[in-house]
Motif scaffolding. Structure first.
Motif, PDB file in Angstrom:
ATOM      1  N   ALA A  40      30.465 -31.557  25.815  1.00 46.59           N
ATOM      2  CA  ALA A  40      30.018 -30.417  26.594  1.00 46.59           C
ATOM      3  C   ALA A  40      29.408 -30.906  27.904  1.00 46.59           C
ATOM      4  O   ALA A  40      28.967 -32.060  28.004  1.00 46.59           O
ATOM      5  N   PRO A  41      29.356 -30.047  28.924  1.00 44.15           N
ATOM      6  CA  PRO A  41      28.762 -30.456  30.196  1.00 44.15           C
ATOM      7  C   PRO A  41      27.337 -30.966  30.017  1.00 44.15           C
ATOM      8  O   PRO A  41      26.503 -30.300  29.401  1.00 44.15           O
ATOM      9  N   GLY A  42      27.068 -32.156  30.526  1.00 41.71           N
ATOM     10  CA  GLY A  42      25.743 -32.728  30.457  1.00 41.71           C
ATOM     11  C   GLY A  42      25.340 -33.269  29.109  1.00 41.71           C
ATOM     12  O   GLY A  42      24.169 -33.632  28.925  1.00 41.71           O
ATOM     13  N   LYS A  43      26.265 -33.335  28.150  1.00 41.05           N
ATOM     14  CA  LYS A  43      25.943 -33.799  26.812  1.00 41.05           C
ATOM     15  C   LYS A  43      26.823 -34.983  26.423  1.00 41.05           C
ATOM     16  O   LYS A  43      27.843 -35.252  27.043  1.00 41.05           O
ATOM     17  N   GLN A  44      26.410 -35.686  25.370  1.00 41.22           N
ATOM     18  CA  GLN A  44      27.180 -36.808  24.861  1.00 41.22           C
ATOM     19  C   GLN A  44      28.388 -36.329  24.070  1.00 41.22           C
ATOM     20  O   GLN A  44      28.391 -35.228  23.522  1.00 41.22           O
ATOM     21  N   ASP A  89      30.648 -23.939  22.387  1.00 43.96           N
ATOM     22  CA  ASP A  89      31.822 -24.742  22.067  1.00 43.96           C
ATOM     23  C   ASP A  89      32.533 -25.242  23.313  1.00 43.96           C
ATOM     24  O   ASP A  89      33.459 -26.051  23.208  1.00 43.96           O
ATOM     25  N   THR A  90      32.129 -24.769  24.469  1.00 44.40           N
ATOM     26  CA  THR A  90      32.763 -25.164  25.721  1.00 44.40           C
ATOM     27  C   THR A  90      32.646 -26.670  25.943  1.00 44.40           C
ATOM     28  O   THR A  90      31.589 -27.268  25.735  1.00 44.40           O
ATOM     29  N   GLY A  91      33.731 -27.287  26.371  1.00 47.75           N
ATOM     30  CA  GLY A  91      33.727 -28.696  26.660  1.00 47.75           C
ATOM     31  C   GLY A  91      35.134 -29.258  26.698  1.00 47.75           C
ATOM     32  O   GLY A  91      36.115 -28.528  26.547  1.00 47.75           O
TER      33      GLY A  91
END
Length: 120
Positions: A40-44, A89-91
Protein backbone atom coordinates in the motif's frame (compact mmCIF):
# COMPACT_ATOMS: atom_id res chain seq x y z
CA UNK A 1 14.68 -17.99 -16.53
CA UNK A 2 11.04 -17.65 -15.59
CA UNK A 3 8.59 -14.82 -16.09
CA UNK A 4 5.52 -14.18 -13.96
CA UNK A 5 2.82 -12.37 -15.91
CA UNK A 6 0.06 -10.79 -13.83
CA UNK A 7 -3.34 -9.54 -14.87
CA UNK A 8 -6.67 -8.51 -13.37
CA UNK A 9 -5.89 -5.34 -11.45
CA UNK A 10 -7.99 -2.24 -11.79
CA UNK A 11 -10.22 0.33 -10.14
CA UNK A 12 -13.30 -0.76 -8.21
CA UNK A 13 -15.65 0.70 -5.62
CA UNK A 14 -15.82 -0.47 -2.03
CA UNK A 15 -17.56 -3.81 -1.83
CA UNK A 16 -16.58 -4.78 -5.35
CA UNK A 17 -14.53 -7.72 -6.57
CA UNK A 18 -11.45 -8.39 -8.64
CA UNK A 19 -9.73 -11.58 -9.75
CA UNK A 20 -5.97 -11.52 -10.17
CA UNK A 21 -4.10 -14.07 -12.26
CA UNK A 22 -0.40 -14.86 -12.47
CA UNK A 23 1.03 -17.30 -15.02
CA UNK A 24 4.59 -18.56 -14.96
CA UNK A 25 6.42 -19.19 -18.22
CA UNK A 26 9.96 -19.97 -19.28
CA UNK A 27 12.45 -22.66 -18.43
CA UNK A 28 11.95 -24.32 -15.09
CA UNK A 29 11.44 -27.75 -13.62
CA UNK A 30 8.59 -27.05 -11.23
CA UNK A 31 7.02 -24.46 -8.96
CA UNK A 32 6.59 -24.98 -5.25
CA UNK A 33 4.87 -22.22 -3.29
CA UNK A 34 3.15 -19.28 -4.96
CA UNK A 35 1.70 -16.20 -3.39
CA UNK A 36 0.42 -12.67 -3.61
CA UNK A 37 2.14 -9.81 -1.83
CA UNK A 38 0.87 -6.26 -1.71
CA UNK A 39 2.29 -2.86 -0.95
CA UNK A 40 0.00 0.00 0.00
CA UNK A 41 1.14 3.61 -0.45
CA UNK A 42 3.63 4.50 2.27
CA UNK A 43 3.62 0.99 3.74
CA UNK A 44 5.86 -2.07 3.64
CA UNK A 45 5.19 -4.98 1.33
CA UNK A 46 3.20 -7.71 3.06
CA UNK A 47 2.01 -11.19 2.27
CA UNK A 48 -1.67 -11.29 1.41
CA UNK A 49 -1.97 -15.00 0.64
CA UNK A 50 0.28 -17.94 -0.14
CA UNK A 51 -0.36 -21.47 -1.34
CA UNK A 52 1.96 -24.45 -1.60
CA UNK A 53 1.95 -26.89 -4.49
CA UNK A 54 0.06 -29.32 -2.27
CA UNK A 55 -2.60 -26.75 -1.43
CA UNK A 56 -1.62 -25.49 2.03
CA UNK A 57 -2.90 -21.91 2.29
CA UNK A 58 -2.03 -18.98 4.53
CA UNK A 59 -3.91 -15.67 4.56
CA UNK A 60 -3.13 -12.38 6.19
CA UNK A 61 -5.64 -11.64 8.95
CA UNK A 62 -6.76 -8.53 7.11
CA UNK A 63 -8.01 -10.52 4.10
CA UNK A 64 -9.40 -13.65 5.73
CA UNK A 65 -12.98 -14.31 4.70
CA UNK A 66 -12.75 -11.96 1.73
CA UNK A 67 -9.88 -13.25 -0.45
CA UNK A 68 -9.41 -16.72 -1.89
CA UNK A 69 -6.14 -17.97 -3.34
CA UNK A 70 -6.05 -20.94 -5.70
CA UNK A 71 -3.74 -22.44 -8.30
CA UNK A 72 -3.79 -24.58 -11.40
CA UNK A 73 -0.59 -26.59 -11.38
CA UNK A 74 -1.08 -27.80 -14.93
CA UNK A 75 -1.20 -24.19 -16.13
CA UNK A 76 1.46 -22.91 -13.70
CA UNK A 77 -1.01 -20.24 -12.67
CA UNK A 78 -2.08 -18.78 -9.33
CA UNK A 79 -5.24 -16.76 -8.77
CA UNK A 80 -6.47 -14.37 -6.13
CA UNK A 81 -10.21 -13.81 -5.93
CA UNK A 82 -10.81 -10.61 -3.98
CA UNK A 83 -14.33 -9.91 -2.73
CA UNK A 84 -15.79 -7.23 -0.47
CA UNK A 85 -12.89 -4.96 -1.31
CA UNK A 86 -12.07 -2.08 1.01
CA UNK A 87 -10.12 1.13 0.40
CA UNK A 88 -7.34 -0.24 2.62
CA UNK A 89 -6.84 -3.03 0.06
CA UNK A 90 -5.49 -0.44 -2.36
CA UNK A 91 -1.92 -1.06 -3.45
CA UNK A 92 0.35 -2.82 -5.88
CA UNK A 93 -0.07 -6.59 -5.84
CA UNK A 94 2.95 -8.73 -6.71
CA UNK A 95 2.99 -12.38 -7.67
CA UNK A 96 5.70 -14.56 -6.14
CA UNK A 97 6.76 -18.09 -6.98
CA UNK A 98 9.37 -20.46 -5.63
CA UNK A 99 11.04 -21.84 -8.75
CA UNK A 100 13.04 -25.03 -9.21
CA UNK A 101 15.37 -25.19 -12.22
CA UNK A 102 15.95 -28.41 -14.18
CA UNK A 103 18.90 -28.94 -11.83
CA UNK A 104 16.56 -28.31 -8.89
CA UNK A 105 18.22 -25.09 -7.85
CA UNK A 106 15.65 -23.00 -6.00
CA UNK A 107 15.03 -19.28 -6.33
CA UNK A 108 12.26 -16.74 -5.87
CA UNK A 109 10.66 -15.09 -8.88
CA UNK A 110 8.56 -11.93 -8.77
CA UNK A 111 6.01 -10.44 -11.11
CA UNK A 112 6.00 -6.84 -12.22
CA UNK A 113 3.05 -5.94 -10.01
CA UNK A 114 -0.50 -4.94 -10.83
CA UNK A 115 -2.30 -1.94 -9.38
CA UNK A 116 -5.47 -2.42 -7.35
CA UNK A 117 -7.37 0.72 -6.40
CA UNK A 118 -10.52 0.63 -4.25
CA UNK A 119 -12.49 3.86 -3.99
CA UNK A 120 -14.68 4.85 -1.03
Amino acid sequence: QVQLVESGGGLVQSGGSLRLSCAASGRFSSINAMGWYRQAPGKQRESAATITRGGTINYANSVKGRFTISRDNAKNTVYLQMNSLKPEDTGVYYCNAVIFTPQFVMYNAWGQGTQVTVSS
